[in-house]
Scaffold this active site. Structure first.
Site, PDB file in Angstrom:
ATOM      1  N   ILE A  35       4.344  52.195  13.792  1.00 55.85           N
ATOM      2  CA  ILE A  35       4.225  53.026  15.143  1.00 55.85           C
ATOM      3  C   ILE A  35       3.599  52.453  16.216  1.00 55.85           C
ATOM      4  O   ILE A  35       2.381  51.991  15.957  1.00 55.85           O
ATOM      5  CB  ILE A  35       3.870  54.546  14.978  1.00 55.85           C
ATOM      6  CG1 ILE A  35       4.426  55.126  13.925  1.00 55.85           C
ATOM      7  CG2 ILE A  35       3.564  55.181  16.031  1.00 55.85           C
ATOM      8  CD1 ILE A  35       3.742  56.451  13.193  1.00 55.85           C
ATOM      9  N   PHE A  36       4.240  52.143  17.390  1.00 54.02           N
ATOM     10  CA  PHE A  36       3.757  51.439  18.452  1.00 54.02           C
ATOM     11  C   PHE A  36       2.870  52.336  19.606  1.00 54.02           C
ATOM     12  O   PHE A  36       3.421  53.323  19.835  1.00 54.02           O
ATOM     13  CB  PHE A  36       4.746  50.908  19.268  1.00 54.02           C
ATOM     14  CG  PHE A  36       4.211  49.865  20.289  1.00 54.02           C
ATOM     15  CD1 PHE A  36       3.552  48.957  20.308  1.00 54.02           C
ATOM     16  CD2 PHE A  36       4.505  50.418  21.713  1.00 54.02           C
ATOM     17  CE1 PHE A  36       2.823  48.319  21.570  1.00 54.02           C
ATOM     18  CE2 PHE A  36       4.197  49.769  22.814  1.00 54.02           C
ATOM     19  CZ  PHE A  36       3.243  48.587  22.706  1.00 54.02           C
ATOM     20  N   TYR A  38       0.717  52.565  22.974  1.00 56.57           N
ATOM     21  CA  TYR A  38       0.256  51.850  24.293  1.00 56.57           C
ATOM     22  C   TYR A  38      -0.665  52.613  25.193  1.00 56.57           C
ATOM     23  O   TYR A  38      -0.872  52.061  26.461  1.00 56.57           O
ATOM     24  CB  TYR A  38       1.475  51.523  25.029  1.00 56.57           C
ATOM     25  CG  TYR A  38       2.316  52.745  25.292  1.00 56.57           C
ATOM     26  CD1 TYR A  38       2.269  53.214  26.512  1.00 56.57           C
ATOM     27  CD2 TYR A  38       3.088  53.185  24.336  1.00 56.57           C
ATOM     28  CE1 TYR A  38       3.010  54.219  26.701  1.00 56.57           C
ATOM     29  CE2 TYR A  38       4.193  54.139  24.530  1.00 56.57           C
ATOM     30  CZ  TYR A  38       4.132  54.971  25.836  1.00 56.57           C
ATOM     31  OH  TYR A  38       4.852  55.873  26.070  1.00 56.57           O
ATOM     32  N   GLU A 115       1.968  64.278  20.626  1.00 60.62           N
ATOM     33  CA  GLU A 115       2.784  63.619  21.527  1.00 60.62           C
ATOM     34  C   GLU A 115       4.067  64.187  22.124  1.00 60.62           C
ATOM     35  O   GLU A 115       4.272  64.340  23.218  1.00 60.62           O
ATOM     36  CB  GLU A 115       3.184  62.091  21.004  1.00 60.62           C
ATOM     37  CG  GLU A 115       2.180  61.026  20.403  1.00 60.62           C
ATOM     38  CD  GLU A 115       1.206  60.749  21.638  1.00 60.62           C
ATOM     39  OE1 GLU A 115       1.641  60.772  22.729  1.00 60.62           O
ATOM     40  OE2 GLU A 115       0.015  60.403  21.438  1.00 60.62           O
TER      41      GLU A 115
END
EC number: 4.3.2.7
Length: 222
Positions: A35-36, A38, A115
């Site tokens: 899972i990225f 940023y 999210e």
């Protein structure tokens, strides 16, 4: 610092996605998911994971174009948080977290609230390049806010974004904290990690901050 997670009085959550072939898998461990992150995920993932790696994705630029009415703002004063903008020459640095076994469903259930339900983000597969092994890219899941979501604010001058950030606060804290923690992370990544949009907002905040509050309060926020 308060966690970027659901408060007790948050709206009902939607069904968490079920891990399946729709999520990016890597040949080395088909049961694991990367899972990225940023944005706030780079310093506060708040889910169990097996491994984490700093690195970047290509073809995207980070922008403070998503509105936030929960974590870093309110309905009356939405905060500004980041999303990814498709950009052929773009490069966005962040952290990829590996979840395995039972961690996968738990992480996705948690992130679906944080999210998607509360943030307005959708999922997207990206190619992540670890800083320590850029020649060994990984498929990862990223949460991206598109212009179609109701919280999307879109582009604005960096000075206007800075003004909005300085004025907003949500359940997880001040919007300024979000900005500065992200800027701190980028500094730790080294000189090769560049984000002109982020840097311009930080510079604008530095100029405006003394005008928003007395010096002692300004220093406390920083």
């Amino acid at each position: 610092m308060k966690q970027e997670s659901a408060a007790p009085n948050t709206p009902p959550t939607s069904q968490s996605p079920t891990p399946s072939a729709q999520f990016p898998r890597n040949d080395g461990d088909p049961q694991a998911l990367w899972i990225f992150g940023y944005g706030s995920l780079v310093w506060r993932p708040d889910f169990a994971y097996s491994d984490s790696r700093v690195g970047f994705v290509r073809g995207y630029s980070r922008r403070f174009w998503q509105g936030d009415t929960f974590h870093r703002g309110s309905d009356k004063m939405p905060g500004r948080v980041v999303t990814l903008l498709e950009d052929h020459e773009g490069c966005t640095w962040g952290v990829a977290y590996q979840v395995q076994g039972e961690q996968v469903s738990k992480a996705l259930k948690y992130l679906n609230v944080r999210e998607a339900v509360l943030g307005g983000y959708d999922t997207k597969e990206v190619t992540f390049y670890p800083q320590d092994a850029p020649d060994q890219p990984l498929k990862a899941l990223a949460y991206v806010a598109t212009p179609q979501n109701p919280g999307y604010l879109g582009p604005a001058p960096e000075e206007a974004i800075a003004t909005q950030i300085l004025a907003c606060r949500g359940f997880s804290g001040h919007n300024l904290e979000y900005l500065l923690r992200l800027a701190d992370f980028m500094q730790l990544c080294g000189p090769q990690a560049q984000d002109e949009h982020l840097a311009a907002i930080v510079d604008a905040v530095g100029t405006m901050l003394p005008c928003f509050c007395p010096t002692e309060q300004a220093l406390a926020l920083v």
